[in-house]
Design a protein around this motif. Structure first.
Motif, short mmCIF file in Angstrom:
data_model
loop_
_atom_site.label_atom_id
_atom_site.label_comp_id
_atom_site.label_asym_id
_atom_site.label_seq_id
_atom_site.Cartn_x
_atom_site.Cartn_y
_atom_site.Cartn_z
N PRO A 45 0.80 -1.23 0.00
CA PRO A 45 0.00 0.00 0.00
C PRO A 45 0.83 1.28 0.00
CG PRO A 45 -0.99 -1.61 1.47
CD PRO A 45 0.34 -2.18 1.05
N VAL A 46 1.83 1.36 0.87
CA VAL A 46 2.59 2.62 0.91
C VAL A 46 3.44 2.78 -0.35
CG1 VAL A 46 4.61 1.78 2.19
CG2 VAL A 46 3.95 4.17 2.38
N ALA A 47 3.94 1.65 -0.88
CA ALA A 47 4.73 1.75 -2.12
C ALA A 47 3.85 2.26 -3.26
CB ALA A 47 5.33 0.39 -2.46
N ALA A 48 2.60 1.76 -3.31
CA ALA A 48 1.68 2.21 -4.37
C ALA A 48 1.35 3.69 -4.18
CB ALA A 48 0.41 1.37 -4.34
N LYS A 49 1.12 4.09 -2.93
CA LYS A 49 0.78 5.50 -2.65
C LYS A 49 1.94 6.42 -3.04
CE LYS A 49 -1.22 8.29 1.10
NZ LYS A 49 -0.13 9.08 1.67
N LYS A 50 3.16 5.96 -2.76
CA LYS A 50 4.33 6.77 -3.13
C LYS A 50 4.46 6.85 -4.66
CE LYS A 50 8.20 5.91 -0.71
NZ LYS A 50 8.72 7.15 -0.12
#
Ligand SMILES: Cc1nc2c(=O)[nH]c(=O)nc-2n(C[C@H](O)[C@H](O)[C@H](O)CO)c1C
Length: 161
Positions: A45-50
């Motif tokens: 999730p955080v990688a996608a958001k970044k």
């Protein structure tokens, strides 16, 4: 130029990220692909958001392989919730491509399934971004990514718009 993010995991037993990239390159040009790899599904999730917020991606394909144990299923569910949250926070589609290890009867079928699902969701991501009318025409047709499509069922109205 539009940007498509791909984030995959080292936990997965099949290189679904490269498969999705290969399929996107077959679909067309006019976009840039940005790749990231994280350890496991809960890191997606955080990688996608970044990728969306820092790299300007217009859509992201997030690929992972939950293992067969109950703890793996729990991790996958938590990862899914994170991916949905990231979509809502960024107002951007993140296409979740999870292949559960116990969906397939053996390793050969698992590899086949991971390949097919990654490719078919790469097509979905491309159409969402560049040809939404293509998906509109497929509404209610029982599409499945990986295993066989199940097809539509007959309704009262028989309408197709
Ligand atoms: C139990 C577990 N199961 C899986 C899994 O089935 N599939 C997967 O991709 N990752 C798993 N992980 C790792 C977490 O997703 C994550 O990488 C670590 O908790 C580090 O943040 C964990 C910890």
């Amino acid at each position: 130029m539009r940007r498509i993010g791909i984030v995959d995991t080292t936990f997965a037993r099949y290189d679904m990220g490269s498969t999705a990239e290969d399929e996107l390159r077959k679909m067309g040009t006019g976009f840039k692909i940005i790749r990231r790899t994280v350890p496991g599904v809960k890191d997606l999730p955080v990688a996608a958001k970044k990728l969306i917020e820092e790299e300007g991606c217009d859509i992201v394909i997030a690929l992972g392989m939950p293992g067969p144990k109950p703890i793996d299923k729990q991790c996958a569910h938590e990862a899914s919730q994170g991916l949905i949250m990231a979509q809502l926070l960024t107002n951007t589609h993140i296409i979740e491509v999870f292949v559960h290890e116990d969906e397939a009867k053996d390793e050969k079928e698992l590899a086949w399934l991971a390949d097919r699902r990654a490719r078919e969701h790469a097509q979905n991501a491309y159409w969402l971004l560049f040809k939404p009318e293509k998906l509109r025409k497929m509404a209610g047709t029982g599409q499945r990514q990986g295993f066989e499509d199940v097809g539509p069922i007959e309704g009262k109205s028989g309408m197709r718009h």
